[in-house]
Design a protein around this motif. Structure first.
Motif, mmCIF file in Angstrom:
data_model
loop_
_atom_site.group_PDB
_atom_site.id
_atom_site.type_symbol
_atom_site.label_atom_id
_atom_site.label_comp_id
_atom_site.label_asym_id
_atom_site.label_seq_id
_atom_site.Cartn_x
_atom_site.Cartn_y
_atom_site.Cartn_z
ATOM 1 N N PHE A 257 0.851 -1.185 0.000
ATOM 2 C CA PHE A 257 0.000 0.000 0.000
ATOM 3 C C PHE A 257 0.888 1.237 0.000
ATOM 4 O O PHE A 257 2.097 1.163 0.288
ATOM 5 N N GLN A 258 0.281 2.383 -0.340
ATOM 6 C CA GLN A 258 0.985 3.660 -0.348
ATOM 7 C C GLN A 258 0.535 4.523 0.825
ATOM 8 O O GLN A 258 -0.649 4.525 1.184
ATOM 9 N N LEU A 259 1.493 5.271 1.382
ATOM 10 C CA LEU A 259 1.198 6.212 2.455
ATOM 11 C C LEU A 259 2.062 7.460 2.294
ATOM 12 O O LEU A 259 3.216 7.368 1.857
ATOM 13 N N PRO A 260 1.537 8.631 2.680
ATOM 14 C CA PRO A 260 2.362 9.837 2.677
ATOM 15 C C PRO A 260 3.234 9.886 3.927
ATOM 16 O O PRO A 260 2.777 9.570 5.026
ATOM 17 N N LEU A 261 4.487 10.262 3.776
ATOM 18 C CA LEU A 261 5.372 10.393 4.921
ATOM 19 C C LEU A 261 5.033 11.672 5.669
ATOM 20 O O LEU A 261 5.021 12.764 5.084
ATOM 21 N N THR A 309 -4.751 -4.970 4.623
ATOM 22 C CA THR A 309 -5.426 -3.676 4.588
ATOM 23 C C THR A 309 -6.618 -3.737 3.641
ATOM 24 O O THR A 309 -6.652 -4.549 2.712
ATOM 25 N N TRP A 310 -7.586 -2.843 3.883
ATOM 26 C CA TRP A 310 -8.760 -2.783 3.018
ATOM 27 C C TRP A 310 -8.401 -2.187 1.665
ATOM 28 O O TRP A 310 -7.685 -1.177 1.587
ATOM 29 N N SER A 311 -8.923 -2.794 0.615
ATOM 30 C CA SER A 311 -8.786 -2.221 -0.720
ATOM 31 C C SER A 311 -10.015 -1.374 -1.052
ATOM 32 O O SER A 311 -11.068 -1.517 -0.431
ATOM 33 N N ASP A 312 -9.829 -0.479 -2.014
ATOM 34 C CA ASP A 312 -10.927 0.321 -2.573
ATOM 35 C C ASP A 312 -11.615 1.217 -1.547
ATOM 36 O O ASP A 312 -12.817 1.483 -1.640
ATOM 37 N N ARG A 319 -8.338 6.690 4.408
ATOM 38 C CA ARG A 319 -7.522 5.983 5.385
ATOM 39 C C ARG A 319 -7.000 4.661 4.842
ATOM 40 O O ARG A 319 -7.603 4.048 3.959
ATOM 41 N N CYS A 320 -5.873 4.234 5.379
ATOM 42 C CA CYS A 320 -5.353 2.886 5.151
ATOM 43 C C CYS A 320 -5.619 2.109 6.432
ATOM 44 O O CYS A 320 -5.042 2.407 7.482
ATOM 45 N N ILE A 321 -6.512 1.116 6.364
ATOM 46 C CA ILE A 321 -7.026 0.446 7.561
ATOM 47 C C ILE A 321 -6.630 -1.018 7.537
ATOM 48 O O ILE A 321 -6.825 -1.714 6.537
ATOM 49 N N CYS A 344 -7.264 -0.809 12.683
ATOM 50 C CA CYS A 344 -6.353 0.300 12.968
ATOM 51 C C CYS A 344 -6.046 1.082 11.695
ATOM 52 O O CYS A 344 -5.947 0.515 10.606
ATOM 53 N N VAL A 345 -5.868 2.387 11.876
ATOM 54 C CA VAL A 345 -5.413 3.254 10.796
ATOM 55 C C VAL A 345 -3.889 3.245 10.777
ATOM 56 O O VAL A 345 -3.241 3.348 11.820
ATOM 57 N N LEU A 346 -3.329 3.103 9.582
ATOM 58 C CA LEU A 346 -1.883 3.115 9.419
ATOM 59 C C LEU A 346 -1.420 4.497 8.976
ATOM 60 O O LEU A 346 -2.078 5.158 8.173
#
Length: 504
Positions: A257-261, A309-312, A319-321, A344-346
């Motif tokens: 998955f992608q996340l902003p730093l 993690t959940w998709s879509d 959120r990335c959950i 949980c939120v990542l």
């Protein structure tokens, strides 16, 4: 034989009493007759008489964590069958699979140890309605092992209809360890296995499929040879797959998955995680994962595995959950076995010159708050009775404190300790590996979620976590706050009593 009419949401073992001299009892298996009545079928078992409470009211049933139910029988201590056909008995749950959001519903699929996928839906990630199992094992593909699910927004599969996008599930057919596909066009209520399965014959297991927007293609990650590796494949049509690259030193249950730093969308990073949640951070260019930081542990607990993690997730949510299997929990004499972590939120944060993947409970948990006890700016020492008036067995505890002159600050919960030790600068929760926790502006922050059979600890807003299963002391004391040595200075302490997510 006795009969009792039960609603669809009930679960019951009917007790038969015998003379005291008779030490053996009968474990009553329950099957549902066509007219909706329950027939108790006795099977010999050397054990005391037992009665199982109605569904979701069992004494060890987690009250705000998801666990599975039984459908066509009630059997205590469901397990993974040791003999063919291998697979989980009803009520067993393990790896989260196919976490996907579609049309206002969070779909939770999880492995029934290969017998099928457990399926539940929720509007809020808290209150789950379990639906009948999906993707049962079959004689051709064998057991339905773990995998993932997506929404086919562009109908690349051709399975979509004018009314509904196709939901696609990807799983390993265990008989030959091949990768397979199934689809649903009724919002996940029914599923059809693709007639031309398998779609990929590369062994071994756990296909993670996601849409790679820059090249308008699907990417699949499979765990398997050579050694313990993740193998990347690509496809435009979900039927023909081409190998892209191999990433070594990863084990089972891939996720990406992608996340902003630090919340900066100009610094987007890719996170590649393996079965125990440990992760590497870098960039994915559509072919190869390029590492920017070596592997880090995500959770220090003894009951944390098979993260997904959940998709879509809609962009308006953003959120990335993540959820995981709390592998290895004990639920003696219950008609269910195992549970999942709280969602949980990542987030990705810069901490001490590292990029750290953080986990923190979803904000929806506030809907479960029943009563809140709060203290601010107090000095607390040994022998305090601060929490003496608190009742219940479900809690969300949050504390921010300066250790000051104390040697240790901890909570005794259901007979188990969660403790920060000043000298070592580490937190231990039951059997967790010691979690190194540094002062942040002179303070330590702990968040502790307490269910009947689990304690999850989040240190410094989720920078390090520990998930553990427990067995509570029956009718045990309320939570206790203890201080060893001198006083500690508590900036803020909140103890929230929680409501159950299950219907009464």
């Amino acid at each position: 034989m006795d009969y009792q009419h039960l609603g669809d949401e009930s679960g019951l073992v009917i007790k038969q009493n015998y003379r005291p001299a008779v030490r053996a009892c009968l474990l009553l298996l329950i099957t549902v007759s066509p007219n909706g009545y329950i027939q108790a079928q006795p099977t010999a078992e050397s054990a005391p008489n037992r009665v199982v409470a109605p569904l979701y009211q069992e004494s060890l049933r987690p009250q705000f964590h998801f666990s599975a139910r039984q459908w066509t029988l009630t059997k205590l201590n469901p397990m993974i069958r040791p003999d063919p056909p291998h697979g989980g008995e009803q009520g067993w749950i393990n790896d989260p699979n196919g976490l996907v959001y579609y049309k206002g519903e969070w779909h939770l699929f999880a492995n029934g140890a290969g017998s099928y996928w457990v399926h539940a839906i929720s509007k809020d990630l808290l209150h789950w309605k379990e639906l009948p199992p999906k993707l049962h094992r079959d004689p051709i593909l064998g057991n339905t092992a773990s995998g993932s699910a997506v929404v086919d927004w562009h109908n690349t599969s051709g399975f979509g209809t004018a009314k509904e996008k196709a939901l696609l599930a990807f799983f390993t057919g265990w008989k030959e360890k091949v990768q397979c596909m199934a689809y649903s066009t009724d919002r996940g209520r029914s599923w059809t296995k693709y007639a031309m399965n398998p779609i990929l014959r590369h062994a071994d297991r756990d296909p993670k499929v996601f849409w790679y927007e820059p090249e308008s293609k699907w990417v699949m990650i499979v765990y398997g040879p050579p050694g313990r590796s993740y193998i990347f494949f690509e496809s435009k049509d979900l039927r023909n797959w081409k190998k892209l690259s191999t990433f070594p030193d990863m084990f089972e249950c891939p996720d990406i998955f992608q996340l902003p730093l630090d919340g900066d969308k100009q610094q987007m990073k890719w996170v590649l995680s393996d079965g125990n949640g440990s992760y590497v951070i870098g960039q994915f260019d559509g072919t190869t994962f390029h590492t920017e930081q070596e592997k880090e542990a995500l959770d220090y607990g003894f009951n944390f595995y098979a993260t997904q993690t959940w998709s879509d997730v809609p962009k308006r949510d953003g959120r990335c959950i993540q959820m995981a299997w709390m592998r290895g929990g004990k639920y003696p004499d219950m008609p269910f076995n195992q549970q999942l972590t709280f969602p949980c939120v990542l987030s990705l944060r810069s901490i001490q010159d590292k990029m750290i993947l953080c986990r923190y409970p979803i904000e929806e948990i506030t809907q479960l708050y029943k009563k809140e006890h709060e203290w601010e700016n107090i000095e607390v020492g040994n022998g305090n009775t601060l929490l003496s008036g608190i009742k219940g067995d479900l809690f969300d505890i949050e504390i921010e404190f300066d250790p000051a002159e104390s040697d240790a600050l901890g909570f005794k919960i259901h007979g188990h300790d969660v403790q920060y030790t000043t000298k070592t600068e580490k937190v231990v929760s039951r059997r967790t590996h010691p979690m190194p926790v540094k002062l942040n502006n002179g303070l330590i922050h702990l968040r502790i979620l307490v269910d009947r059979t689990s304690i999850e600890v989040y240190c410094n807003h989720g920078a390090i976590t520990g998930a553990n299963c427990i067995l509570p002391i029956p009718a045990g004391p309320p939570p206790q706050l203890y201080i060893n040595g001198g006083n500690a200075s508590i900036k803020s302490l909140k103890v929230r009593e929680l409501k159950s997510i299950w219907p009464k």
